[in-house]
Write an enzyme that holds these catalytic residues in place. Structure first.
Site, PDB file in Angstrom:
ATOM      1  N   HIS A 187       0.831  -1.206   0.000  1.00 31.18           N
ATOM      2  CA  HIS A 187       0.000   0.000   0.000  1.00 31.18           C
ATOM      3  C   HIS A 187       0.869   1.261   0.000  1.00 31.18           C
ATOM      4  CE1 HIS A 187      -3.326   2.709   1.155  1.00 31.18           C
ATOM      5  NE2 HIS A 187      -2.410   3.283   1.934  1.00 31.18           N
ATOM      6  N   GLU A 188       1.888   1.290   0.849  1.00 37.42           N
ATOM      7  CA  GLU A 188       2.762   2.470   0.909  1.00 37.42           C
ATOM      8  C   GLU A 188       3.535   2.657  -0.392  1.00 37.42           C
ATOM      9  OE1 GLU A 188       2.316   4.596   3.088  1.00 37.42           O
ATOM     10  OE2 GLU A 188       1.095   3.336   4.391  1.00 37.42           O
ATOM     11  N   HIS A 214       1.609   4.511  -2.941  1.00 36.93           N
ATOM     12  CA  HIS A 214       1.725   5.977  -2.900  1.00 36.93           C
ATOM     13  C   HIS A 214       2.952   6.450  -3.684  1.00 36.93           C
ATOM     14  CE1 HIS A 214      -1.614   6.637  -0.275  1.00 36.93           C
ATOM     15  NE2 HIS A 214      -1.088   5.970   0.743  1.00 36.93           N
ATOM     16  N   HIS A 224       2.960   8.968  -6.927  1.00 33.97           N
ATOM     17  CA  HIS A 224       3.819  10.142  -7.030  1.00 33.97           C
ATOM     18  C   HIS A 224       4.621  10.125  -8.326  1.00 33.97           C
ATOM     19  CE1 HIS A 224       7.270  12.819  -5.875  1.00 33.97           C
ATOM     20  NE2 HIS A 224       6.263  13.532  -5.414  1.00 33.97           N
TER      21      HIS A 224
END
Length: 238
Positions: free
Chosen positions: A103-104, A107, A111
């Site tokens: 999940h991280e 991100h 980006h």
């Protein structure tokens, strides 16, 4: 009328907001606790999965580090291009650890691909920081000076506007979080990092985590409505 008094206006907003926050936190904590005890068949740690996904996406300028934070303190810092994983997520090979790590990294992918809502959230961030520091202060000052004779204070109006900015930031955060989880689940499935049964657990855990953001938004909205009710009640007192 005394300057400060216990006002029960909008008390149900407070109760509902508190219950939402409590249940959301209980849900994510229990889900994380459950799936952090179940190791994946592949046995890859969260750190290994995070690096694997970044390599698959051709992202070489993002570092995976073990943070000093506690449970569920994992995050992606776009300014430093660092995916910081809590010790358990970094080192363990459980469904929970792999899911949080993916999940991280989601991100980080957002980006790198200039995901639209990331840009909107970043533009709102400076105003949100200011609003979080001064919003409630402005509201309380406004309530102190609001009265049937004077009407609603400009401080109250400004304070409510600041809280609305926070709510808008939280609203924009929702698609960012849900999209990161969607990306994570897609990669975990397509690369066979998790099997079908493990994916089901991963989806439940990430959904539980996303609901905390929904609860936070609803709590902010309910708090705004409560404060408006309190202000109206003060102005209507004789």
């Amino acid at each position: 009328m005394p300057l400060f008094y216990f006002d029960t206006s909008g008390i149900w907003f407070v109760i509902i907001a508190a219950l939402l926050a409590m249940f959301a936190q209980m849900f994510v904590t229990s889900s994380y606790s459950k799936y952090s005890k179940i190791d994946t068949i592949e046995g890859r740690t969260g750190a290994e999965v995070a690096r694997m996904i970044l390599n698959l996406k051709g992202i070489t300028d993002v570092e995976i580090v073990e943070s000093r934070g506690g449970v569920l303190s994992d995050h992606y810092d776009p300014t430093k291009k660092v995916v910081a994983l809590s010790p358990k997520v970094y080192n363990d090979s459980s469904i929970a650890s792999v899911s949080v790590a993916a999940h991280e990294v989601g991100h980080a992918i957002q980006h790198s691909e200039s995901y639209a809502f990331i840009g909107i959230r970043n533009k709102l961030l400076p105003m949100t920081i200011i609003s979080s520091k001064f919003g409630m202060l402005s509201v309380f000052i406004g309530l102190a000076f609001s009265s049937p004779q004077k009407g609603t204070s400009i401080f109250f109006t400004v304070g409510i506007a600041m809280l609305a900015i926070i709510a808008l930031f939280q609203f924009v955060t929702l698609p960012v979080e849900f999209d990161a989880s969607k990306r994570a689940l897609k990669i975990l499935s397509s690369e066979s990092i998790l099997d079908s049964s493990e994916l089901e657990g991963s989806k439940k855990m990430l959904t539980a985590a996303a609901l905390t953001y929904v609860a936070a938004l609803l709590s902010t909205v309910l708090n705004i409505l409560r404060l408006i009710a309190v202000n109206n009640n003060r102005n209507n007192r004789r």
